[in-house]
Design a protein around this motif. Structure first.
Motif, mmCIF file in Angstrom:
data_model
loop_
_atom_site.group_PDB
_atom_site.id
_atom_site.type_symbol
_atom_site.label_atom_id
_atom_site.label_comp_id
_atom_site.label_asym_id
_atom_site.label_seq_id
_atom_site.Cartn_x
_atom_site.Cartn_y
_atom_site.Cartn_z
ATOM 1 N N LEU A 69 -6.847 -32.750 6.247
ATOM 2 C CA LEU A 69 -7.590 -34.126 6.061
ATOM 3 C C LEU A 69 -8.837 -34.043 7.057
ATOM 4 O O LEU A 69 -8.398 -33.571 8.152
ATOM 5 N N ALA A 70 -9.809 -34.567 6.609
ATOM 6 C CA ALA A 70 -10.779 -34.949 7.867
ATOM 7 C C ALA A 70 -10.506 -36.341 8.397
ATOM 8 O O ALA A 70 -10.630 -37.309 8.016
ATOM 9 N N ARG A 71 -9.636 -36.215 9.540
ATOM 10 C CA ARG A 71 -9.239 -37.365 10.157
ATOM 11 C C ARG A 71 -10.353 -38.402 10.799
ATOM 12 O O ARG A 71 -11.141 -37.911 11.479
ATOM 13 N N PRO A 125 -10.273 -19.355 5.098
ATOM 14 C CA PRO A 125 -9.097 -18.505 5.153
ATOM 15 C C PRO A 125 -7.904 -18.773 5.910
ATOM 16 O O PRO A 125 -8.075 -19.091 7.177
ATOM 17 N N GLY A 126 -6.748 -18.622 5.151
ATOM 18 C CA GLY A 126 -5.384 -18.817 6.013
ATOM 19 C C GLY A 126 -5.067 -20.089 6.268
ATOM 20 O O GLY A 126 -4.276 -20.584 6.757
ATOM 21 N N LEU A 127 -6.072 -21.256 5.563
ATOM 22 C CA LEU A 127 -5.638 -22.613 5.774
ATOM 23 C C LEU A 127 -5.382 -23.390 4.450
ATOM 24 O O LEU A 127 -6.156 -22.995 3.310
ATOM 25 N N PRO A 128 -4.601 -24.419 4.468
ATOM 26 C CA PRO A 128 -4.646 -25.248 3.166
ATOM 27 C C PRO A 128 -6.067 -25.907 2.810
ATOM 28 O O PRO A 128 -6.873 -25.808 3.783
ATOM 29 N N PRO A 129 -6.258 -26.262 1.698
ATOM 30 C CA PRO A 129 -7.563 -26.858 1.364
ATOM 31 C C PRO A 129 -7.789 -28.235 1.922
ATOM 32 O O PRO A 129 -6.864 -28.737 2.340
ATOM 33 N N ALA A 130 -9.021 -28.479 2.460
ATOM 34 C CA ALA A 130 -9.292 -29.667 3.218
ATOM 35 C C ALA A 130 -9.947 -30.631 2.163
ATOM 36 O O ALA A 130 -10.719 -30.270 1.643
ATOM 37 N N ILE A 131 -9.304 -32.207 2.284
ATOM 38 C CA ILE A 131 -9.988 -33.086 1.456
ATOM 39 C C ILE A 131 -10.963 -33.924 2.276
ATOM 40 O O ILE A 131 -10.405 -34.433 3.206
ATOM 41 N N ILE A 132 -12.172 -34.043 1.730
ATOM 42 C CA ILE A 132 -12.898 -34.843 2.527
ATOM 43 C C ILE A 132 -13.620 -35.944 1.712
ATOM 44 O O ILE A 132 -13.529 -35.977 0.423
ATOM 45 N N ASP A 133 -14.572 -36.841 2.212
ATOM 46 C CA ASP A 133 -15.285 -37.899 1.496
ATOM 47 C C ASP A 133 -14.631 -38.602 0.354
ATOM 48 O O ASP A 133 -14.857 -38.300 -0.971
ATOM 49 N N TRP A 134 -13.659 -39.423 0.696
ATOM 50 C CA TRP A 134 -12.827 -40.088 -0.396
ATOM 51 C C TRP A 134 -13.340 -41.499 -0.978
ATOM 52 O O TRP A 134 -13.159 -42.493 -0.128
ATOM 53 N N ASP A 176 -13.797 -38.225 -6.643
ATOM 54 C CA ASP A 176 -14.745 -37.195 -6.589
ATOM 55 C C ASP A 176 -14.508 -35.793 -5.634
ATOM 56 O O ASP A 176 -14.953 -35.536 -4.930
ATOM 57 N N LEU A 177 -13.465 -35.266 -6.543
ATOM 58 C CA LEU A 177 -13.004 -34.039 -5.948
ATOM 59 C C LEU A 177 -13.730 -32.862 -5.731
ATOM 60 O O LEU A 177 -13.925 -32.177 -4.871
ATOM 61 N N PRO A 178 -14.405 -32.348 -6.866
ATOM 62 C CA PRO A 178 -15.240 -30.775 -6.623
ATOM 63 C C PRO A 178 -16.361 -31.215 -5.669
ATOM 64 O O PRO A 178 -16.908 -32.526 -5.767
ATOM 65 N N GLY A 179 -16.317 -30.475 -4.919
ATOM 66 C CA GLY A 179 -17.603 -30.397 -3.899
ATOM 67 C C GLY A 179 -16.850 -30.924 -2.465
ATOM 68 O O GLY A 179 -17.584 -30.723 -1.371
ATOM 69 N N ASN A 180 -15.902 -31.849 -2.748
ATOM 70 C CA ASN A 180 -15.123 -32.451 -1.575
ATOM 71 C C ASN A 180 -13.706 -31.793 -1.247
ATOM 72 O O ASN A 180 -12.915 -32.599 -0.684
ATOM 73 N N VAL A 181 -13.467 -30.656 -1.697
ATOM 74 C CA VAL A 181 -12.436 -29.976 -1.307
ATOM 75 C C VAL A 181 -12.943 -28.618 -0.655
ATOM 76 O O VAL A 181 -13.813 -27.950 -1.463
ATOM 77 N N LEU A 182 -12.583 -28.466 0.792
ATOM 78 C CA LEU A 182 -13.125 -27.100 1.215
ATOM 79 C C LEU A 182 -11.989 -26.167 1.368
ATOM 80 O O LEU A 182 -10.826 -26.513 1.695
ATOM 81 N N ALA A 223 -15.609 -38.748 11.830
ATOM 82 C CA ALA A 223 -14.369 -37.925 11.347
ATOM 83 C C ALA A 223 -14.375 -36.568 11.973
ATOM 84 O O ALA A 223 -15.614 -36.200 12.258
ATOM 85 N N ARG A 224 -13.358 -36.311 12.307
ATOM 86 C CA ARG A 224 -13.222 -34.640 13.069
ATOM 87 C C ARG A 224 -13.615 -33.791 11.976
ATOM 88 O O ARG A 224 -13.638 -33.751 10.775
ATOM 89 N N LEU A 225 -14.404 -32.622 12.284
ATOM 90 C CA LEU A 225 -14.969 -31.470 11.616
ATOM 91 C C LEU A 225 -13.752 -30.893 11.066
ATOM 92 O O LEU A 225 -12.982 -30.582 12.025
ATOM 93 N N VAL A 226 -13.880 -30.397 10.143
ATOM 94 C CA VAL A 226 -12.733 -29.530 9.377
ATOM 95 C C VAL A 226 -13.356 -28.122 8.772
ATOM 96 O O VAL A 226 -14.442 -27.968 8.424
ATOM 97 N N ALA A 227 -12.516 -27.122 9.256
ATOM 98 C CA ALA A 227 -13.218 -25.869 8.822
ATOM 99 C C ALA A 227 -13.003 -25.542 7.043
ATOM 100 O O ALA A 227 -12.247 -26.225 6.436
ATOM 101 N N GLY A 228 -14.061 -25.020 6.880
ATOM 102 C CA GLY A 228 -14.292 -24.805 5.260
ATOM 103 C C GLY A 228 -15.479 -25.010 4.555
ATOM 104 O O GLY A 228 -16.329 -25.381 5.054
ATOM 105 N N GLU A 229 -15.562 -24.433 3.315
ATOM 106 C CA GLU A 229 -16.790 -24.676 2.445
ATOM 107 C C GLU A 229 -16.289 -24.721 1.171
ATOM 108 O O GLU A 229 -15.114 -24.485 0.671
ATOM 109 N N PRO A 230 -17.023 -25.662 0.370
ATOM 110 C CA PRO A 230 -16.383 -25.845 -1.076
ATOM 111 C C PRO A 230 -16.695 -24.560 -2.038
ATOM 112 O O PRO A 230 -17.523 -23.514 -1.473
ATOM 113 N N ASP A 231 -15.808 -24.364 -2.910
ATOM 114 C CA ASP A 231 -15.910 -23.045 -3.688
ATOM 115 C C ASP A 231 -15.642 -23.470 -4.975
ATOM 116 O O ASP A 231 -14.734 -23.687 -5.553
#
Length: 287
Positions: free
Chosen positions: A84-86, A194-203, A185-191, A102-110
């Motif tokens: 989560l982006a806390r 590598p090696g990390l669970p998906p991150a959910i943002i902008d809820w 609005d999940l597409p584009g908001n799941v990052l 919110a805290r920056l979280v690693a990742g990009e949408p795919d």
């Protein structure tokens, strides 16, 4: 909120991004706001928010929703299935001069990983299924809330939206599934990183059956992200799938109609919806 990747809008026409700032970003948060949230350096526009070192700042769209969401995300336990982006407090408060952070979280949408997006969304919805219905939903009044209410027959259809709505409305039947808070609005908001669970943002918060959120994600992926009908088939085990796809499309089409107006119905936008509309009606007839 977001990573260092621009997630404000999809490639191509795309759905109307909920709560996004202006394309140019508007005015950046001032130094006092950045410092209050523990940000560092000059804010950099990401396409949907401003990054200042380890935090991401965004204009508050609807204060009651922001405050409710921050309390939930701050207290939600860690999960091996998603990150989560806390939210970040500033002197004990969640909002400073109309800004949240919110805290920056690693990742990009795919956009090639829509099944993984849906799995992350399902895990997130399971984690928040116990939450009561937020009272702010009754007061929220924007194009997305209106589109949602029209989809669920809480408001009448008042436009033909380039002829797209009529077949969906004809196919609509009652849905007998329990509602809960969901991410609309999940597409584009799941990052993904590598090696990390998906991150959910902008809820953006809605009170609907959890599979409806999956249907919105599938409809978006089919319309805008190059997904094939196989994606819908892989998730057709969800209950009342055809009816949820119908409501997902009504929601998106009405919202587009309200945000873009009649001139927004370009040939490309209408053409993007048509095959997905036909697919949804086919599933609805099967059920």
């Amino acid at each position: 909120m977001t990573s260092d990747h621009d997630t404000s809008a999809p490639t191509g026409p795309g759905p109307s991004p909920q709560g996004a700032a202006s394309p140019e970003g508007g005015e950046a948060p001032c130094g006092e706001v950045v410092a209050a949230f523990g940000g560092v350096g000059k804010p950099v526009w990401l396409g949907g928010a401003w990054r200042a070192g380890p935090v991401v700042l965004k204009r508050v769209a609807f204060l009651p929703e922001t405050l409710w969401r921050a309390e939930v995300l701050a207290s939600l336990p860690e999960s091996p299935e998603f990150r989560l982006a806390r939210p970040v407090r500033a002197g004990g408060v969640w909002v400073v001069d109309g800004w949240e952070a919110a805290r920056l979280v690693a990742g990009e949408p795919d956009m090639r990983r829509q099944d993984d997006v849906l799995r992350a969304g399902a895990a997130f919805h399971a984690a928040i299924a116990h939450l009561p219905r937020p009272g702010f939903l009754d007061a929220r009044d924007d194009p997305w809330a209106s589109g949602d209410r029209v989809a669920w027959e809480e408001r009448p259809v008042t436009s033909d939206a380039a002829g797209l709505l009529a077949p969906l409305v004809r196919a609509r039947r009652p849905v007998g599934l329990p509602s809960q808070v969901v991410h609309g609005d999940l597409p584009g908001n799941v990052l993904f990183a590598p090696g990390l669970p998906p991150a959910i943002i902008d809820w953006p918060v809605y009170w609907r059956p959890a599979p409806w959120a999956s249907a919105v994600a599938v409809a978006d992926a089919l319309c805008w992200y190059g997904a094939t009908p196989g994606l819908a088939a892989r998730w057709a085990h969800l209950p009342q799938w055809g009816q949820l796809l119908v409501r997902a499309l009504i929601y998106r089409i009405v919202t587009d109609d309200l945000t873009l107006g009649e001139d927004g119905w370009t040939q490309d936008r209408v053409a993007a919806y048509h095959p997905v509309l036909d697919l949804a009606v086919t599933y609805a007839r099967r059920s």
